[in-house]
Design a protein around this motif. Structure first.
Motif, short mmCIF file in Angstrom:
data_model
loop_
_atom_site.label_atom_id
_atom_site.label_comp_id
_atom_site.label_asym_id
_atom_site.label_seq_id
_atom_site.Cartn_x
_atom_site.Cartn_y
_atom_site.Cartn_z
N TYR A 8 0.83 -1.20 0.00
CA TYR A 8 0.00 0.00 0.00
C TYR A 8 0.87 1.26 0.00
O TYR A 8 2.02 1.24 0.46
N LYS A 66 -4.70 -2.87 -4.73
CA LYS A 66 -3.64 -2.08 -4.12
C LYS A 66 -2.40 -2.04 -5.00
O LYS A 66 -1.52 -1.21 -4.80
N GLU A 68 -9.06 -4.46 4.12
CA GLU A 68 -9.19 -5.23 2.89
C GLU A 68 -10.63 -5.71 2.68
O GLU A 68 -11.08 -5.82 1.54
#
Length: 353
Positions: free
Chosen positions: A25, A352, A341
């Motif tokens: 991320y 991501k 998530e």
């Protein structure tokens, strides 16, 4: 790449950012306080930071938060830069507590668990004890260590005081709107507009930092007339020891309690005389106090808040660890990322990566 802003740079915020960056991320940290700051509301630098779960055998959720930290922090201890110290952790049980004592839930998985029944190895007022291979982190070193790990993985950080949690969406380092915000504000969750959690409250702690260094960690409870006090002795990897302490709910008194200093000192020497034994670690024959610390643990009635915000599913909350911030940091962060998530799937967000 999913853009995330993490609010807070205590152990919760830094651990969450580190794990998010490991998963790919794009993370920015924004925080009023950063490692190196001294502020009673910035709790992480003040912590004892040992692993010793206080969850009861029935508190399964709390156990799930604490257990991962035992193994993850022991792995990090192999890196000398982490400031994490593997050391035997002892608890002594007084006679008046012995009949009703409930052994900790973690005795089946911690390394080196061993009973102490030989009275010659115990203080006069203690019936038995136990030890296991524990650990502790030097908070200032470990916070910098986590921050550096984050930076190596591309995480950015910026000092910023938010007025409203929604403002965080506009503070991603890319200049674009963040896809998600993760709230790791600790005590400040009670004050931050858009959160204003009335269940958050401070628990005052007062500890001594001394140069004296024993060979073990130690916990002793139940001091008559002082229901909110206990003794904990937590040596640091670099030498020196944290001596505590107290558990004063809803107190925000920053002034040092000199009488408490005396009580902590007397208890420490009584239950751990090696603190003032010159034959051990070159200790002085008296407690050599470097500093008295006062800080406020970020407790929350009902326990930690790890959940998707009810008003905005792109905000995930991760705060309220109380006095368990370090030991629960990996468990809480892991559950927070699971919720993130889940929210990404529900929102149909782009991948991501």
């Amino acid at each position: 790449m999913t853009k995330i802003v993490v609010i807070g740079a205590g152990v919760a915020g830094l651990t969450t950012s580190y794990l998010l960056a490991q998963k790919g991320y794009d993370v920015s940290i924004i925080a009023k306080n950063l490692p190196g700051d001294i502020d009673p509301e910035y709790t992480s630098p003040y912590a004892g930071a040992e692993w010793y779960s206080l969850a009861s055998k029935d508190e399964i959720f709390e156990q799930e938060l604490d257990k991962p930290g035992y193994f993850e922090l022991r792995k990090l201890a192999k890196d000398p830069k982490s400031g994490i110290h593997i050391i035997d952790s002892y608890e002594y049980i007084k006679f008046e507590d012995a009949d009703n004592y409930e052994f900790p839930w973690f005795v089946d998985f911690v390394e080196g668990f061993e009973m102490i029944n030989d009275r010659s190895k115990l203080p006069d007022d203690c019936k038995f004890g136990f030890k296991f291979s524990g650990l502790t982190a030097t908070t200032t070193i470990y916070l910098y260590y986590l921050l550096n790990k984050c930076v190596e993985l591309g995480v950015t950080y910026k000092r910023y005081k938010l007025d409203h949690i929604n403002d965080a969406f506009s503070l991603h380092h890319s200049g674009e709107k963040s896809d998600y915000v993760i709230n790791c504000t600790g005590l400040l969750a009670g004050k931050l507009n858009g959160v204003n959690d009335p269940l958050v409250y401070p628990v005052r702690g007062q500890t001594l930092l001394v140069t004296n260094t024993p060979k073990k960690q130690l916990t002793v409870s139940n001091f008559e007339g002082y229901d909110d006090e206990m003794l904990y002795i937590i040596p640091r990897k670099e030498g020196g020891t944290i001596l505590g302490g107290c558990f004063q709910k809803h107190s925000t008194v920053q002034e040092v309690d000199t009488a408490l200093i005396q009580r902590i000192s007397e208890r420490a020497v009584k239950y751990c005389p090696e603190l003032i034994d010159p034959s051990i670690n070159h200790n002085k024959n008296y407690l050599d106090i470097v500093k008295v610390n006062v800080g406020f643990r970020p407790y929350r009635k009902g326990g930690p808040r790890i959940e998707i915000d009810k008003q905005n599913s792109k905000i995930i909350h991760n705060y309220g660890a109380g006095g368990s911030g370090y030991q629960s940091s990996y468990g809480m962060s892991g559950k927070t990322i699971e919720l993130l998530e889940k929210s990404i799937k529900l929102n149909g967000s782009k991948s991501k990566l």
